[in-house]
Structure formats: structure tokens, C-alpha cells
Design a protein around this motif. Structure first.
Motif, mmCIF file in Angstrom:
data_model
loop_
_atom_site.group_PDB
_atom_site.id
_atom_site.type_symbol
_atom_site.label_atom_id
_atom_site.label_comp_id
_atom_site.label_asym_id
_atom_site.label_seq_id
_atom_site.Cartn_x
_atom_site.Cartn_y
_atom_site.Cartn_z
ATOM 1 N N ASN A 147 22.838 6.601 69.839
ATOM 2 C CA ASN A 147 22.544 5.175 69.660
ATOM 3 C C ASN A 147 23.808 4.335 69.712
ATOM 4 N N ASP A 148 24.976 5.008 69.767
ATOM 5 C CA ASP A 148 26.246 4.300 69.649
ATOM 6 C C ASP A 148 27.001 4.144 70.960
ATOM 7 N N LEU A 149 26.418 4.625 72.059
ATOM 8 C CA LEU A 149 27.048 4.455 73.368
ATOM 9 C C LEU A 149 26.305 3.381 74.147
ATOM 10 N N PRO A 150 27.025 2.639 75.002
ATOM 11 C CA PRO A 150 26.354 1.600 75.795
ATOM 12 C C PRO A 150 25.464 2.214 76.876
ATOM 13 N N LEU A 151 24.393 1.532 77.241
ATOM 14 C CA LEU A 151 23.470 2.057 78.245
ATOM 15 C C LEU A 151 24.122 2.216 79.607
ATOM 16 N N ASN A 152 25.159 1.445 79.868
ATOM 17 C CA ASN A 152 25.825 1.552 81.178
ATOM 18 C C ASN A 152 27.023 2.499 81.120
ATOM 19 N N VAL A 153 27.011 3.438 80.184
ATOM 20 C CA VAL A 153 28.134 4.358 80.012
ATOM 21 C C VAL A 153 28.346 5.178 81.283
ATOM 22 N N SER A 154 29.623 5.424 81.615
ATOM 23 C CA SER A 154 29.958 6.224 82.791
ATOM 24 C C SER A 154 30.849 7.383 82.361
ATOM 25 N N ARG A 155 31.082 8.319 83.276
ATOM 26 C CA ARG A 155 31.957 9.453 82.954
ATOM 27 C C ARG A 155 33.358 8.971 82.581
ATOM 28 N N GLU A 156 33.807 7.902 83.258
ATOM 29 C CA GLU A 156 35.147 7.385 82.993
ATOM 30 C C GLU A 156 35.237 6.814 81.575
ATOM 31 N N ILE A 157 34.205 6.077 81.173
ATOM 32 C CA ILE A 157 34.191 5.486 79.833
ATOM 33 C C ILE A 157 34.154 6.582 78.772
ATOM 34 N N LEU A 158 33.459 7.679 79.073
ATOM 35 C CA LEU A 158 33.316 8.759 78.103
ATOM 36 C C LEU A 158 34.634 9.465 77.806
ATOM 37 N N GLN A 159 35.563 9.451 78.772
ATOM 38 C CA GLN A 159 36.780 10.249 78.640
ATOM 39 C C GLN A 159 37.545 9.946 77.351
ATOM 40 N N ASP A 160 37.765 8.675 77.064
ATOM 41 C CA ASP A 160 38.606 8.306 75.927
ATOM 42 C C ASP A 160 37.843 7.500 74.878
ATOM 43 N N ASN A 161 36.568 7.752 74.781
ATOM 44 C CA ASN A 161 35.735 7.007 73.853
ATOM 45 C C ASN A 161 35.748 7.678 72.473
ATOM 46 N N LYS A 162 35.986 6.899 71.415
ATOM 47 C CA LYS A 162 36.049 7.463 70.061
ATOM 48 C C LYS A 162 34.714 8.055 69.631
ATOM 49 N N VAL A 163 33.627 7.428 70.061
ATOM 50 C CA VAL A 163 32.298 7.957 69.735
ATOM 51 C C VAL A 163 32.111 9.324 70.394
ATOM 52 N N THR A 164 32.538 9.417 71.658
ATOM 53 C CA THR A 164 32.448 10.691 72.378
ATOM 54 C C THR A 164 33.220 11.776 71.642
ATOM 55 N N GLN A 165 34.421 11.448 71.188
ATOM 56 C CA GLN A 165 35.246 12.430 70.489
ATOM 57 C C GLN A 165 34.597 12.886 69.187
ATOM 58 N N ALA A 166 33.980 11.946 68.480
ATOM 59 C CA ALA A 166 33.321 12.301 67.215
ATOM 60 C C ALA A 166 32.121 13.213 67.467
ATOM 61 N N ILE A 167 31.336 12.890 68.519
ATOM 62 C CA ILE A 167 30.166 13.711 68.837
ATOM 63 C C ILE A 167 30.599 15.092 69.309
ATOM 64 N N ARG A 168 31.630 15.147 70.147
ATOM 65 C CA ARG A 168 32.138 16.434 70.638
ATOM 66 C C ARG A 168 32.581 17.322 69.474
ATOM 67 N N LYS A 169 33.296 16.714 68.543
ATOM 68 C CA LYS A 169 33.769 17.464 67.382
ATOM 69 C C LYS A 169 32.600 18.011 66.579
ATOM 70 N N GLY A 170 31.599 17.161 66.364
ATOM 71 C CA GLY A 170 30.424 17.572 65.587
ATOM 72 C C GLY A 170 29.629 18.665 66.279
ATOM 73 N N CYS A 171 29.420 18.523 67.587
ATOM 74 C CA CYS A 171 28.636 19.516 68.335
ATOM 75 C C CYS A 171 29.365 20.855 68.421
ATOM 76 N N THR A 172 30.682 20.800 68.602
ATOM 77 C CA THR A 172 31.464 22.039 68.676
ATOM 78 C C THR A 172 31.357 22.819 67.370
#
Length: 653
Positions: A353-378
Motif C-alpha cells: 500500500n506504500d508504493l506508487p501505482l506507477n512504480v518502475s524497476r528504476e524507482i524500486l532500486q533505491d526506494n526506502k519502502v523497497t528496502q524495508a520490505i526486502r529486509k522483512g521478506c528475507t
């Protein structure tokens, strides 16, 4: 719909032709999977349109109600699967339906066993799901129009599953794709509506796109007056006239995103079928975890551990990752940003719910939300595996046999979770009498001898070489367990996993191995005395070998072998040198330490040799023999054989 162009004839790629023959003539088990695969592909087409429409809503063409429709036509002996998804252009239909990635196809064929049931399970896993249509059809027609393209630019693809297919331009008013299966004579069971409904319910209930079929037509009824008997009782009630109710499209599946439901409301079978949908795997998953995370970052994850490794597991460059949804809208397949490469076997999805609908692979690279989710899933995956290893060792062993070598990449890639990954690793060991990798580091630590402060291991080219390494002789004598490593990645692993549970990992092939803490005073005194007695011998050997070695010393690790070579603790290990050479890397010249067993009869014989020439030959043979045992090869084997022959001949005189 009308034809507007002459048909063009195209030849199938060789791999496709072979695959079609297999579908048509060999794979008869579980025929119904053709519908699962085609409905799944149609649902994917809807997901792709929904994503593209985020940038261009005109692609909906006024119809945003996405669905898949399944229908049977008894008169024409056909089953049709239609969607109003993204559709295909002429070029795309040739690319997608006439070609398969060669590497995947070659591996597909190599996996075939001749068992129809197991072979049919490979369909879909290798991206060949569309061709399963030819299991039940002797001709397949595909009509498609890409979203946003003129009706006159639609295309028809047709094939009888032989060596070629045709394409032609057609008129198609609606976007999307219709797949028409012209059934074989002995496949009429699939013309039955209830049979089709049961397959959709079984395999596609979880798909978030509505899968629709026609309801039964209700015939018209004429008006009828009430009829009474002679006592005034109503025998037949009055009936009002009713027009015929035509068949209507109605949903067959639940059409709710499975991951949005409460865990208690999702059955085990539903979880398993959803896994097969997202992974294109036919086998059930080994285990899964469904979680909703709330707080600073909100997301839902549904993570699966497969029971079998995919064919491309060891290709680190292959796209991997999770399906990504944002607010239930499909965004992309293989979002690798949410899962480290060493966990590339994990399948499933994320809905944030915290990522924008127009998210792209480039935006995901350095996104703090992405990093938090990656850490949690790992962390969640690692906990899943740790729990499995504790509760069901047999199941965990099955997992390890499939994915263990990939998990060994973890310590180098994921420093933060190094200790957690260490708990999951399994090795062969001198504690066991076989090559099975089933010894964990916690188990090793628990069995350590009193006074032992290191975890000992040996790395070799094979299990047999590791098990029979001369480096193990003193460890066996003292009853100290040693981990036996023989996978190509093991040397890389131990260069990053240098300690576990506060204990240093120590190679037994290193010069710095010191077991003196485990020796009694009498043993220590005997060793010191032997070293003094052989001072002149080791000096003479060092002079004979010159700059081939760093030093010559008395060994306290050998009991049966005459000599061994080791590397200094601060030098590159011999195994790492071999690995670098194998991949074409320049290997720095590293001089080994030559250790001799002063109590061995052969070493005593050499020590007593007065003739300098013969002494030098014996020393060189001992050194090259030790090098051969450690490296598996020599720079000049012919010279070694010549020297050995001369010495053997001299002993016969």
C-alpha cells in the motif's frame, strides 16, 4: 469478424516442432491441464493491460471490466478461451507462438523421463503452457487484437501442430485474444459444460480476474390457470407466462485476490493451486507463509518454497523475484528487488500500500519502502527454513538437496543475516560415514571436544578426496570432527563465513592449525624433541627444494602419510587458486609450506641418505607426491615419473 488478408505461412522453430510432436503423441496424462494453462495465460494478459492502462487509460477502450470466458460449441466441436486483456500484434503473435527460448526448451527435453505423468508436469514450468492445447486439439486458431490498435490490424494464427503455422490479418472489433481449440474426436468430454466448470473451479478459483461461462438457457413458459378438484382443493397452481431467459455469462471462480483473504478462510488446496498459478510449477510447494504487515510499512506477502529446483536455478543472471502488486493492481513479474539473489528460488507475491501505482524497476532500486520490505521478506524466508530444519529434518534435507548450493551464496551476499544463514547450512562430516550433507553448524558446535575452540573443515575437489585427505589424520586420531566440503562454491563460502557462534572456521590445510591445547605435556615434549632432532634434515630439505617452498617443517598433523603441503594462513588457499585458474583468472604464485612426518619410515630413509643427489631426488619426489595429493595435478608430471622410476630402480640393486 472478417478476414482481410491472405494467409502467410511460417515454419516453427525446431524446438517448437519437437515439442508439438511430444504434446500430440506422448503426453496423455492429466489432459485437463490445458485449460489451466490457457486460463492462466489469459488472466496474465488482463493483468498486463491493467498495468499499461495506469499510464494510458484509453487502452481500456471504454471497457475496464476485465474477464476470461470459456465456452464449448458441440456443433463445431470446439472449446474457446477468450479474454479482453492486452492482446497481441502480428509480430508478437509470431514471437510468442512460434518460438521458445532455446535454453529452456533444451532443458525441458533433457528432463523428460518417458513417464507420461511426470513428463506432463513439466508443462508450464518451462513456459510452454500454450502448446498444451495440442494435447486435446488437432487444430488451434488464435485471434487477437492488441489494445489500442485498430480493428483492422487484428491477426489470426492457426496451426495443426505440424511443422508450420499461418497468420493473416483480420477484422476484430474487441481487443484481447480468442483461442479456439478444434478438439480431437476422442476428446469430446471437454464439450461438457460441467466438466469445464469443474476444471476452472479446481485450478483457477484463486485468479483475481473473473472466469465466466454461460448459464443454462431457461425456456419460455405459457400461462396456466389454477386447477382444483371436486372438493375445491388446488391440484395445479396457476402459473404466469414467462419469456425464455437466454443464457448469461456468469462467474465460475471466486475472482477474489487470494492474498487479500484471511488465512483462516483459505484452504491448503487453494494455497497449493495459487502457487502453481504464480510459479508455473506442477508439483506442490514444500511450504509457504502468508502474512500481513502493518505499521511503518504496510504490505501483504505470500511466499512459497518450491519442492523441486527449477531448471535454471544456477543462472544468477536469469530474472527472478516476486510478483508485485500495488493496492491489488498487478505491476510486474520477477520484481527481484524484494528478494536477494541467493533466495532466487522463492516464489510468490507482494502487495504494497506504500508504493506508487506507477512504480518502475528504476524507482524500486533505491526506494526506502523497497528496502524495508526486502529486509522483512528475507528474514521471513530464513525463519521459515530454520523452523523447517528444526521440526522436520527429513523435509529439510529434501530442501537442502535441491537448493543447498544456492543458499551457500548467502554469507557473501547478505552480511546482515550471515549468522542466520549459517544455521541453515548443511555439510558432510567425519562424524558420518557417507557423503550426505546433513550436519549443521549448531550440531557441530554442540559436539566439539573440551578445549576445542575452532570449527575445522577441509575443502577438496570431491567427497572422496576430502574424506581421504592426509590433513585429517591427526584429527581422526584425536577424535575431532571435521567438515568435509567438496562443492565448487565451498571455498567461496568459507572465505566469507569466517566464524559461527563465536567460533572461528579453520581449514585443516592451513599452516596455522594448532592442536597443542588438546595435547598433554608428555606429547608436547616429544614433539619438541623430534623437531630439534630433525633441524638439520629440514634445513637440508629446504636447500634441496629452494624457492619452490616457503619453508620445510616437522608435521604434527600426519600419522600415516609421509608428507603434505599446506598454505600459510595469510596466503590464498590451494582450492581458491584452482578455482581462479579454472575461470581463467591470473593466479599469483604462492609458495606452500612443506611438512614432513618424521616418524614415517620413508622420511627416516630419506633423512639417512648420504648421497646428496639421491637425497635431493627423494625430497623432490616426496614434495611432488604431496603436491599431487593436494592439487590433483603437477606442472611437469613426466619429470616426476622419471625421478620416481630412477629411485625405484635404485632400490632393486
Amino acid at each position: 469478424m472478417s478476414e482481410t488478408g491472405q494467409p502467410e505461412v511460417h515454419g516453427f522453430q525446431t524446438e517448437v516442432s519437437k515439442l508439438l510432436q511430444l504434446m500430440i503423441h506422448s503426453l496423455y496424462s492429466n489432459k485437463e491441464i490445458f485449460l489451466r494453462e490457457l486460463v492462466s495465460n489469459a488472466a496474465d494478459a488482463s493483468d498486463k493491460l491493467r498495468f499499461e492502462a495506469l499510464k494510458n487509460a484509453d487502452l481500456y477502450e471504454g471497457d475496464a471490466n476485465l474477464r476470461v470466458r470459456v465456452s464449448a460449441d458441440r456443433d463445431n466441436n470446439t472449446v474457446t478461451i477468450s479474454d479482453n486483456g492486452i492482446g497481441m500484434t502480428h509480430e508478437q503473435i509470431i514471437e510468442h507462438l512460434g518460438t521458445i527460448a532455446k535454453s529452456g526448451t533444451a532443458e525441458f527435453f533433457s528432463k523428460l523421463s518417458g513417464d507420461q505423468a511426470s513428463d506432463s508436469q513439466l508443462i508450464g514450468q518451462f513456459g510452454v503452457g500454450f502448446y498444451s492445447a495440442f494435447i486435446v486439439a488437432d487444430k488451434v486458431t488464435v485471434r487477437s487484437r492488441a489494445a489500442g490498435v485498430a480493428a483492422s490490424e487484428a491477426v489470426e494464427w492457426q496451426s495443426e501442430g505440424e511443422g508450420q503455422f499461418t497468420t493473416r490479418k483480420i477484422e476484430k472489433a474487441n481487443r484481447g485474444t480468442d483461442i479456439i481449440l478444434h478438439l480431437k474426436e476422442d476428446e469430446k468430454e471437454f464439450l461438457d459444460d460441467w466438466r469445464l466448470r469443474s476444471i476452472v473451479t479446481k485450478y483457477s478459483d484463486h485468479i483475481s480476474v473473473s472466469v465466466e461461462m454461460l448459464s443454462q438457457e431457461i425456456p419460455a413458459i405459457e400461462a396456466q390457470d389454477e386447477v382444483k378438484d371436486e372438493d375445491g382443493n388446488v391440484v395445479t397452481p396457476a402459473v404466469e407466462a414467462r419469456d425464455a431467459v437466454p443464457a448469461q455469462w456468469e462467474p465460475v471462480n471466486k475472482a477474489t485476490a487470494l492474498w487479500t483473504r484471511e488465512k483462516a478462510d483459505v484452504s491448503e488446496d487453494e494455497y497449493k493451486e495459487f502457487y502453481k498459478h504464480v510459479s508455473h510449477d506442477f508439483a506442490d510447494p514444500l511450504l509457504w507463509e502468508h502474512n500481513k504487515v502493518e505499521g511503518k510499512t504496510e504490505y501483504t506477502s505470500l511466499l512459497y518454497i518450491p519442492s523441486k529446483a527449477p531448471f535454471d536455478l544456477y543462472n544468477r543472471e536469469k530474472q527472478h523475484g516476486l510478483k508485485l502488486y500495488v493496492q491489488r493492481v498487478f505491476i510486474m513479474d520477477d520484481a527481484e528487488q524484494f528478494m536477494p539473489t541467493y533466495l532466487r528460488f522463492v516464489k510468490g507475491l507482494l502487495d504494497s500500500n506504500d508504493l506508487p501505482l506507477n512504480v518502475s524497476r528504476e524507482i524500486l532500486q533505491d526506494n526506502k519502502v523497497t528496502q524495508a520490505i526486502r529486509k522483512g521478506c528475507t528474514k521471513r524466508v530464513l525463519k521459515m527454513l530454520e523452523k523447517l530444519g528444526t521440526k522436520d529434518k527429513e523435509q529439510y534435507q529434501s530442501f537442502w538437496n535441491e537448493f543447498g548450493q544456492v543458499l551457500k551464496e548467502g554469507p557473501a551476499e547478505d552480511f546482515a543475516n550471515k549468522e542466520q544463514i549459517g544455521k541453515l547450512l548443511r555439510f558432510a562430516s567425519t562424524h558420518e560415514d557417507n557423503s550426505t550433507q546433513n550436519v549443521s553448524l549448531p550440531e557441530y558446535v554442540e559436539r566439539m571436544k573440551e578445549g576445542q575452540d575452532k570449527i575445522y573443515y577441509v575443502v577438496a575437489d570431491s567427497f572422496e578426496a576430502a574424506k581421504n585427505s592426509p590433513h585429517l589424520e591427526v584429527f581422526r586420531k584425536k577424535g575431532i570432527e571435521v567438515l568435509l566440503m567438496s562443492d565448487r562454491i565451498d571455498e567461496w563460502l568459507v572465505s566469507h563465513l569466517t566464524e559461527f557462534d563465536g567460533k572461528t572456521l579453520q581449514s585443516v590445510a592451513r599452516g596455522g592449525v594448532d592442536l597443542s591445547k588438546l595435547d598433554d605435556e608428555e606429547t608436547k615434549e616429544a614433539q619438541e624433541k623430534l623437531e630439534k632432532e630433525f633441524d638439520s634434515v629440514t634445513a637440508r630439505m629446504k636447500e634441496a627444494l629452494g624457492d619452490k617452498v616457503k619453508e620445510v617443517k616437522i608435521s604434527h598433523r600426519l600419522t600415516d602419510s609421509p608428507a603434505v603441503i599446506v598454505t600459510a594462513d595469510d596466503d590464498m588457499s590451494i582450492q581458491m587458486q584452482k578455482l581462479m585458474a579454472q575461470v581463467g583468472q591470473e593466479v599469483p604464485e604462492i609458495k606452500p609450506i612443506f611438512e614432513i612426518n618424521a616418524e614415517h619410515d620413508l622420511v627416516k630413509h630419506v633423512a639417512d641418505e648420504a648421497d646428496d643427489d639421491k637425497f635431493n631426488q627423494w625430497v623432490e619426489v616426496l614434495f611432488e607426491q604431496a603436491t599431487l595429493a593436494e592439487r590433483g595435478s603437477l606442472k611437469d608430471p613426466a619429470s616426476f615419473v622419471t625421478k620416481l622410476n630412477k629411485l625405484m630402480m635404485s632400490l632393486t640393486k
